[in-house]
Design an enzyme around this catalytic site. Structure first.
Site, PDB file in Angstrom:
ATOM      1  CB  CYS A 165      -1.009   0.001   1.210  1.00 53.77           C
ATOM      2  SG  CYS A 165      -0.083  -0.696   2.734  1.00 53.77           S
ATOM      3  N   GLY A 166       1.959   1.143  -0.865  1.00 55.37           N
ATOM      4  CA  GLY A 166       2.779   2.309  -1.046  1.00 55.37           C
ATOM      5  C   GLY A 166       3.377   2.665   0.378  1.00 55.37           C
TER       6      GLY A 166
END
Lengths: 296, 137
Positions: free
Chosen positions: A91-92
């Site tokens: 998720c980045g």
């Protein structure tokens, strides 16, 4: 130079990765919408809780015998830092930015000579902080909000924190989470929960409280406050969990969108190489045949 | 409207009810109390029991509440509930199961904290049963 077959394999593998990231993006988008709805639904309760609490706390603050949850233990030596992250990656920068914020806060506190204890909510935060502050981590709460993020999860965390507080294991409790602004932007937020830090506008209203209605209390003010404060803690944790969940899905959606786009670029590049290589092979074969024929 | 009061029932997870009503009767920690428009400012804890909403002289809605807080001002009555649902949605089978589990937990309780938690659950379950059988005002 890679052979044609190798190139073909790579293109196929990138294609299937792209399919996965595209699917993950869709799932994250759906989950984000749900998380946002949930956060929206939880807002009225938190708002009203705050209103009741600030009208109560306004009258109680500074009085003798106020609850330690409101006034603090009087000491400021042991800090509990609750770090909220997700259980899953991909998720980045979502988890790393919380971990970075947490590291800064913890270093600051340590620099001031405070003692720090860390409670991790979510597996990823623990993994990232373990290297630097392994000895300070006193516990991890995992699988929060599965299958569904409910108020009971927040209640459970609040209970655990309260037990520790009552046992005198810390003086100040701070929570670090990502506040959801948009799918692209999340703001790392540091919020002090114990002692209860009154939001600024409410404090101002309490000071100008001469005209505010004077409430009657049943049972006594202290009793209500002593029930309300632990509840408020759970509400604050719930709010943080919801914000965090929305942020996580938002961050994942953006990250997967980027990944899908990058995979597309990569496929284009690989296809060009593949076509060139194939053309080169054909040309080479032709040259071989022609020069063979000439030699005869 | 002058003869109505804004009633709000909120649970942590959502807003359950928000509407102007004529009168509400709430199960306060120290006895039931009714709220009419123009009630004096008042804050009370709520014990497990039934909230009755009155409109036009009739009970229009009965809601079970497992505890919480009520904030009353002359124009508004806000109830912060831990758990709340319409009485009609209570399910006897589920309550019996809860009751049995709570009793077992009480028997197995090792410390005061566990015992108190189990006792609270029994009180809530009993209140639910009472709510199902209770009389309408």
């Amino acid at each position: 130079m890679p052979s044609l077959k190798d190139l073909k394999n790579r293109i196929n593998s990138v294609k299937s990765t792209q399919k996965i990231t595209a699917a993950m993006k869709m799932v994250a988008a759906a989950k984000l919408r749900r998380a946002q709805e949930q956060a929206e639904a939880a807002r009225p309760f938190a708002e009203r809780m705050e209103r009741v609490l600030s009208s109560l706390a306004g009258g109680m603050a500074g009085q003798e015998g106020a609850s330690p949850l409101l006034a603090g233990t009087g000491a400021d030596t042991v800090h509990l830092v609750v770090v909220m992250t997700s259980d899953r990656g991909l998720c980045g920068a979502f988890n790393s930015s919380i971990a970075r914020g947490a590291r800064r806060v913890i270093r600051d506190l340590l620099g001031q000579g405070k003692q720090v204890k860390i409670l991790c909510v979510g597996r990823k935060g623990r993994d990232q902080l373990r290297r630097d502050f392994g000895k300070l981590i006193i516990g991890t709460i995992e699988d929060v909000g599965r299958p569904r993020l409910g108020f009971d999860a927040a209640d459970m965390i609040a209970h655990r924190v309260l037990e520790m507080f009552e046992a005198g294991e810390f003086d100040v409790c701070t929570v670090i989470y990502n506040q959801f602004k948009s799918a692209i932007t999340q703001i790392v937020t540091v919020q002090q929960l114990i002692p209860f830090a009154q939001p600024e506008p409410a404090a101002g209203a309490a000071n100008a409280g001469g005209e505010r209605p004077f409430y009657e209390y049943e049972p006594s003010e202290e009793e209500i406050l002593s029930e309300l404060l632990p509840r408020n803690l759970a509400v604050q944790f719930y709010k943080a969990l919801l914000e965090n969940a929305a942020s996580e899905h938002g961050a994942r959606m953006t990250a997967m969108d980027n990944a899908t786009r990058n995979a597309g670029d990569m496929i284009n590049k690989l296809s060009i190489t593949y076509n060139r290589t194939r053309q080169a092979t054909i040309t080479k074969e032709l040259i071989e045949i022609i020069s063979g024929a000439e030699a005869v | 409207m002058a003869d109505q009061i804004q009633f709000e029932l909120v649970a942590p997870e959502r807003l359950l009810l928000s509407q102007p009503v004529e009168m509400i009767v709430l199960p306060g920690a120290e006895g039931d109390f009714g709220v009419l428009p123009g009630h004096a400012p008042f804050v009370s804890t709520i014990r497990p029991g039934v909230i009755a909403v009155f409109d036009g002289g009739q009970v229009t809605e009965r809601l079970f509440i497992a505890g919480g807080f009520a904030e009353v001002t002359p124009e508004r009555c806000t109830v912060l509930a831990e758990e709340a649902m319409p009485v009609g949605q209570l399910d006897r089978g589920a309550i019996d199961t809860q009751m049995r589990e709570a009793r077992n937990d009480l028997a197995d309780a090792k410390d005061d904290g566990d015992r108190a938690a189990a006792e609270t659950r029994i009180t809530v379950a009993e209140a639910k049963l009472a709510a199902m059988e209770g009389t309408v005002y």
